[in-house]
Design an enzyme around this catalytic site. Structure first.
Site, PDB file in Angstrom:
ATOM      1  N   ASP A  73       0.974  -1.333  -0.167  1.00  9.03           N
ATOM      2  CA  ASP A  73      -0.073   0.191   0.164  1.00  9.03           C
ATOM      3  C   ASP A  73       0.921   0.965  -0.081  1.00  9.03           C
ATOM      4  O   ASP A  73       1.655   1.432   0.883  1.00  9.03           O
ATOM      5  CB  ASP A  73      -0.830   0.040   1.222  1.00  9.03           C
ATOM      6  CG  ASP A  73      -1.805   1.101   1.433  1.00  9.03           C
ATOM      7  OD1 ASP A  73      -2.011   1.961   0.464  1.00  9.03           O
ATOM      8  OD2 ASP A  73      -2.196   1.603   2.627  1.00  9.03           O
ATOM      9  N   ASN A 101      -0.237   4.551  -0.468  1.00  9.98           N
ATOM     10  CA  ASN A 101      -0.929   6.126   0.151  1.00  9.98           C
ATOM     11  C   ASN A 101      -1.749   5.618   1.445  1.00  9.98           C
ATOM     12  O   ASN A 101      -2.601   6.618   1.839  1.00  9.98           O
ATOM     13  CB  ASN A 101      -1.962   6.385  -0.845  1.00  9.98           C
ATOM     14  CG  ASN A 101      -3.117   5.503  -1.257  1.00  9.98           C
ATOM     15  OD1 ASN A 101      -2.875   4.336  -0.848  1.00  9.98           O
ATOM     16  ND2 ASN A 101      -4.045   5.736  -1.921  1.00  9.98           N
ATOM     17  N   ASP A 133      -4.171   3.661   2.558  1.00  7.60           N
ATOM     18  CA  ASP A 133      -5.548   3.609   2.664  1.00  7.60           C
ATOM     19  C   ASP A 133      -5.695   2.125   2.963  1.00  7.60           C
ATOM     20  O   ASP A 133      -7.225   1.443   3.125  1.00  7.60           O
ATOM     21  CB  ASP A 133      -6.241   3.904   1.441  1.00  7.60           C
ATOM     22  CG  ASP A 133      -6.102   2.884   0.135  1.00  7.60           C
ATOM     23  OD1 ASP A 133      -5.250   2.167   0.302  1.00  7.60           O
ATOM     24  OD2 ASP A 133      -6.680   3.278  -0.889  1.00  7.60           O
ATOM     25  N   ASP A 157      -1.585  -1.182  -4.088  1.00  7.01           N
ATOM     26  CA  ASP A 157      -1.954  -0.363  -5.321  1.00  7.01           C
ATOM     27  C   ASP A 157      -0.697  -0.435  -6.119  1.00  7.01           C
ATOM     28  O   ASP A 157       0.480  -1.002  -6.016  1.00  7.01           O
ATOM     29  CB  ASP A 157      -2.126   0.945  -5.038  1.00  7.01           C
ATOM     30  CG  ASP A 157      -1.557   1.483  -3.803  1.00  7.01           C
ATOM     31  OD1 ASP A 157      -0.028   1.438  -4.055  1.00  7.01           O
ATOM     32  OD2 ASP A 157      -1.657   2.065  -2.819  1.00  7.01           O
ATOM     33  N   ASP A 204      -4.085 -10.232 -16.211  1.00  9.20           N
ATOM     34  CA  ASP A 204      -5.071 -11.268 -15.745  1.00  9.20           C
ATOM     35  C   ASP A 204      -6.482 -10.803 -16.255  1.00  9.20           C
ATOM     36  O   ASP A 204      -6.809  -9.783 -15.905  1.00  9.20           O
ATOM     37  CB  ASP A 204      -5.302 -11.510 -14.136  1.00  9.20           C
ATOM     38  CG  ASP A 204      -5.850 -13.027 -13.869  1.00  9.20           C
ATOM     39  OD1 ASP A 204      -6.825 -13.368 -14.563  1.00  9.20           O
ATOM     40  OD2 ASP A 204      -5.429 -13.395 -12.602  1.00  9.20           O
ATOM     41  N   ASP A 255      -8.787 -16.317 -16.935  1.00  8.43           N
ATOM     42  CA  ASP A 255      -9.277 -16.925 -15.686  1.00  8.43           C
ATOM     43  C   ASP A 255     -10.203 -17.759 -16.312  1.00  8.43           C
ATOM     44  O   ASP A 255     -11.110 -17.339 -17.383  1.00  8.43           O
ATOM     45  CB  ASP A 255     -10.141 -15.497 -15.225  1.00  8.43           C
ATOM     46  CG  ASP A 255     -10.761 -16.202 -13.651  1.00  8.43           C
ATOM     47  OD1 ASP A 255      -9.934 -16.357 -12.929  1.00  8.43           O
ATOM     48  OD2 ASP A 255     -11.856 -16.155 -13.633  1.00  8.43           O
ATOM     49  N   GLU A 299      -6.307 -20.697 -17.366  1.00 10.42           N
ATOM     50  CA  GLU A 299      -6.849 -21.269 -16.162  1.00 10.42           C
ATOM     51  C   GLU A 299      -7.932 -22.466 -16.319  1.00 10.42           C
ATOM     52  O   GLU A 299      -8.703 -21.878 -17.174  1.00 10.42           O
ATOM     53  CB  GLU A 299      -7.188 -20.486 -15.119  1.00 10.42           C
ATOM     54  CG  GLU A 299      -7.395 -20.688 -13.617  1.00 10.42           C
ATOM     55  CD  GLU A 299      -8.266 -20.297 -12.708  1.00 10.42           C
ATOM     56  OE1 GLU A 299      -8.214 -20.582 -11.856  1.00 10.42           O
ATOM     57  OE2 GLU A 299      -9.285 -19.820 -13.338  1.00 10.42           O
ATOM     58  N   HIS A 348      -3.471 -17.407  -5.423  1.00  9.64           N
ATOM     59  CA  HIS A 348      -4.458 -16.578  -4.640  1.00  9.64           C
ATOM     60  C   HIS A 348      -5.489 -17.420  -4.118  1.00  9.64           C
ATOM     61  O   HIS A 348      -6.489 -16.724  -3.369  1.00  9.64           O
ATOM     62  CB  HIS A 348      -4.710 -14.999  -5.209  1.00  9.64           C
ATOM     63  CG  HIS A 348      -5.498 -15.324  -6.506  1.00  9.64           C
ATOM     64  ND1 HIS A 348      -4.750 -16.191  -7.512  1.00  9.64           N
ATOM     65  CD2 HIS A 348      -6.760 -15.235  -6.850  1.00  9.64           C
ATOM     66  CE1 HIS A 348      -5.684 -16.347  -8.403  1.00  9.64           C
ATOM     67  NE2 HIS A 348      -6.862 -15.755  -8.085  1.00  9.64           N
ATOM     68  N   ASP A 349      -5.949 -18.537  -4.805  1.00 13.39           N
ATOM     69  CA  ASP A 349      -7.102 -19.405  -4.635  1.00 13.39           C
ATOM     70  C   ASP A 349      -6.753 -20.408  -3.315  1.00 13.39           C
ATOM     71  O   ASP A 349      -7.902 -21.251  -3.193  1.00 13.39           O
ATOM     72  CB  ASP A 349      -7.671 -19.858  -5.804  1.00 13.39           C
ATOM     73  CG  ASP A 349      -8.340 -18.899  -6.644  1.00 13.39           C
ATOM     74  OD1 ASP A 349      -8.584 -17.668  -6.184  1.00 13.39           O
ATOM     75  OD2 ASP A 349      -8.267 -19.323  -7.788  1.00 13.39           O
TER      76      ASP A 349
HETATM   77  O1  TEU Z   1     -10.500 -19.285  -9.884  1.00 18.16           O
HETATM   78  C1  TEU Z   1     -11.516 -20.242 -10.508  1.00 18.16           C
HETATM   79  C2  TEU Z   1     -11.398 -21.488  -9.878  1.00 18.16           C
HETATM   80  O2  TEU Z   1     -11.543 -22.649 -10.257  1.00 18.16           O
HETATM   81  C3  TEU Z   1     -11.580 -21.322  -8.332  1.00 18.16           C
HETATM   82  O3  TEU Z   1     -12.911 -21.027  -8.363  1.00 18.16           O
HETATM   83  C4  TEU Z   1     -11.181 -22.389  -7.566  1.00 18.16           C
HETATM   84  O4  TEU Z   1     -11.540 -23.431  -7.844  1.00 18.16           O
HETATM   85  C5  TEU Z   1     -11.348 -22.003  -6.152  1.00 18.16           C
HETATM   86  O5  TEU Z   1     -11.022 -20.600  -5.854  1.00 18.16           O
HETATM   87  C6  TEU Z   1     -10.553 -22.854  -5.116  1.00 18.16           C
HETATM   88  O6  TEU Z   1     -10.989 -22.428  -4.096  1.00 18.16           O
HETATM   89  C7  TEU Z   1     -10.664 -18.216 -10.782  1.00 18.16           C
HETATM   90  C8  TEU Z   1      -9.817 -17.025 -10.050  1.00 18.16           C
HETATM   91  O7  TEU Z   1      -8.451 -17.662  -9.764  1.00 18.16           O
HETATM   92  C9  TEU Z   1     -10.473 -16.809  -8.631  1.00 18.16           C
HETATM   93  O8  TEU Z   1      -9.844 -16.131  -7.860  1.00 18.16           O
HETATM   94  C10 TEU Z   1     -12.042 -16.310  -8.796  1.00 18.16           C
HETATM   95  O9  TEU Z   1     -12.690 -16.202  -7.758  1.00 18.16           O
HETATM   96  C11 TEU Z   1     -12.643 -17.220  -9.822  1.00 18.16           C
HETATM   97  O10 TEU Z   1     -11.913 -17.606 -10.985  1.00 18.16           O
HETATM   98  C12 TEU Z   1     -13.883 -16.363 -10.577  1.00 18.16           C
HETATM   99  O11 TEU Z   1     -13.484 -15.470 -11.452  1.00 18.16           O
HETATM  100 CA    CA Z   2      -3.350   2.077  -1.215  1.00 17.81          CA
END
Ligand code: TEU
Ligand code: CA
Length: 547
Positions: A19, A21, A23, A27, A96, A197, A252, A325-326
């Protein structure tokens, strides 16, 4: 070799990176200020999770304008500066893009809701009918049904994710053209490729038939993914967009399996360079999905890696990742985030960087960031987590038990603020961050690891450097040994000239490797300071040997 095969990718989740700034939200200027750090790791490509305008119901995966920067993240001049900074440092940028759905706040969807004869109606997937009679029995990825009702036109629209993420209708050529133009827009700015995605979901099954399975991974692969026109669309996209640029594309692919992977990435196909498959990522999901987990089994994971390597060896290319991130943090999920935190995080780095394919490192894994365990569900932000919680409570689940599952599985595990130093909020932000920092930032942070030559961070740097100096690790042959061993992952990489052995002990036990190595073998990389016998492996020990 093509640049995207040799590349090592670093994935940034902008909201949680830095971050600038105060908040509480990461960013673009924040990322810009850390480019020297990213470059110092040795990576070649940055993958930025979505930064477009979005109401942030799913943190940017619900896009309301594909040509604007999310206000929280900055503006277009911040983006231009960031891209320039990346290129100046000899790195590349992939964006992405979300082609399967938009936000319900996108102007296309708002228009689509207006009337049945609105020109944007067919941008989405509508079915006329009574409110409580759903068009089919499909569940959404984020709990509940995949349909929502709109009173105005007395119709349901399809949303495979949240109801604020309506699915686009790719049958409509106008939708496809819009998407291609958006891609050109970003390529003309100078970006180097796209992560796409859930691109495996863009073609829907004709007639949208009821699912006959209750197992979510089966529903994905049999009903949602690999629709009959997906390859038509991807070939068209390649022809209209990708072939005009020297770019990298990675799709993906939930639902992409060994049987159909080459249709997406085969060299003769003119579709995508790589896909992310989920063979190993859904490995601990039970029939009910991630909140119904089964124990993780290393033998299964090895088999997934082996089968995919074999499948792609001759005429495709793989992407190697263990988290993003998932998913939960790699060291907490596949390693040991207690006593052997350091060793196991390095072991995971060794695996990532010694496989054939393009490796993807998720931000924070290079310093061994771990899962988080908030006390209360109110501290969580992820829509998937919150919906699963609501669903479970409605069904009468025990809240204490379900909280344990949340600690283990929540996507927020990967999304806690990046840990830069031991100051407030781990140096991520002056202010209360949008998602609470993990308490362990005082012990796990970049600053501390910069000053320690044996840190996880410096091991990543060493391993990356080693891969670059030994390109046979990128595209050389691969063979796994003792596949049925429950605690060891042993494999060989080789070319005409060189031979490497990678020995990984995924356990707290001591092991002896039965292999006979030639006298001339040398120990090249090791996650323990003091070497021991070549064949001996201490808890979570990782070795790279060269003949
Ligand atoms: O993720 C798709 C996906 O297959 C995920 O839903 C995954 O199975 C799940 O998060 C596992 O817990 C993509 C993105 O990476 C995700 O961040 C998004 O939420 C999703 O698409 C919808 O756009
Ligand atoms: Ca910020």
């Amino acid at each position: 070799m093509t640049w995207w095969k040799e590349a090592i990718v670093y994935q940034i989740y902008p909201r949680s990176f830095k971050d600038s700034n105060g908040d509480g939200i990461g960013d673009l200027p924040g990322i810009f200020s850390k480019l020297d750090y990213i470059q110092s790791i040795g990576v070649d490509v940055i993958w930025l999770c979505p930064i477009y305008q979005s109401p942030n119901h799913d943190n940017g995966y619900d896009i309301s304008d594909y040509r604007q920067i999310m206000i929280d993240f900055g503006d277009m001049s911040d983006f231009d500066q960031l891209l320039e900074g990346i290129h100046e440092r000899g790195m590349k940028l992939i964006m992405d893009i979300v082609p399967n759905h938009t936000s319900d706040e996108h102007r296309w969807f708002k228009a689509s809701c207006e009337s049945e004869d609105n020109p944007f109606r067919d941008y989405y997937i509508w079915r006329k009918g009574e409110m409580d009679k759903l068009p089919n029995n499909w569940p959404s990825f984020f709990s509940g049904d995949a349909w929502d009702y709109d009173e105005k036109t007395q119709s349901h629209y399809l949303h495979l994710f949240s109801k604020k993420q309506p699915d686009l209708n790719w049958e409509n050529p106008k939708v496809r053209q819009e998407m291609y133009e958006i891609m050109h827009f970003w390529f003309k700015k100078g970006i180097d490729g796209f992560r796409m995605d859930v691109v495996s979901l863009i073609s829907k099954l004709p007639g949208l038939p009821d699912s006959e399975s209750n197992v979510f991974t089966e529903i994905i692969s049999q009903y949602y993914a690999n629709g009959p026109k997906v390859h038509k669309y991807l070939k068209e996209m390649h022809k209209e967009v990708f072939q005009h640029y020297d770019c990298m594309t990675v799709g993906e692919g939930p639902g992409i399996t060994l049987d159909n992977a080459l249709n997406y990435v085969g060299e003769d196909r003119n579709e995508l360079n790589m896909v992310f498959h989920f063979g190993h990522m859904y490995i601990d999901n039970g029939p009910g999905g991630k909140y119904d987990p089964i124990p993780f089994d290393l033998v299964d994971m090895k088999k997934v890696f082996n089968a995919w390597d074999e499948k792609l060896a001759a005429k495709g290319w793989g992407s190697i990742f263990l988290g993003n991130h998932d998913f939960p943090r790699v060291v907490s999920r596949f390693g040991n985030d207690g006593l052997y935190w350091q060793e196991s995080a390095k072991l995971i780095a060794t695996l990532l960087l010694c496989m054939r394919g393009t490796p993807y490192i998720f931000q924070g894994d290079e310093i061994g960031m771990t899962n988080v365990a908030y006390q209360s569900i109110d501290e969580y932000r992820d829509i998937e987590t919150l919906n699963s919680w609501k669903d479970a409570m409605l069904k009468g689940a025990d809240s204490e038990n379900f909280m344990k599952l949340v600690h283990q599985q929540s996507r927020d595990n990967a999304r806690t603020p990046f840990q830069w130093n031991n100051s407030r909020n781990g140096g991520f932000s002056e202010k209360h961050p949008w998602l609470k920092s993990n308490d362990n930032f005082e012990t796990i942070n970049v600053e501390k690891q910069e000053n320690d030559e044996h840190s996880i961070l410096n091991y990543y740097r060493k391993m990356i450097e080693y891969r670059k100096q030994n390109p046979d690790l990128v595209d050389g042959n691969y063979q796994c040994y003792e596949v049925e061993h429950p605690e060891l992952f042993l494999f060989k990489r080789w070319s005409d000239k060189n031979e490497y052995w990678v020995l990984l002990n995924f356990s707290e036990n001591h092991h002896n490797v039965a292999m006979q190595f030639p006298q001339s073998i040398s120990l090249e990389v090791n996650n323990y300071g003091e070497p021991n016998g070549i064949n001996r492996l201490r808890p979570w020990e990782a070795k790279v040997l060269k003949v």
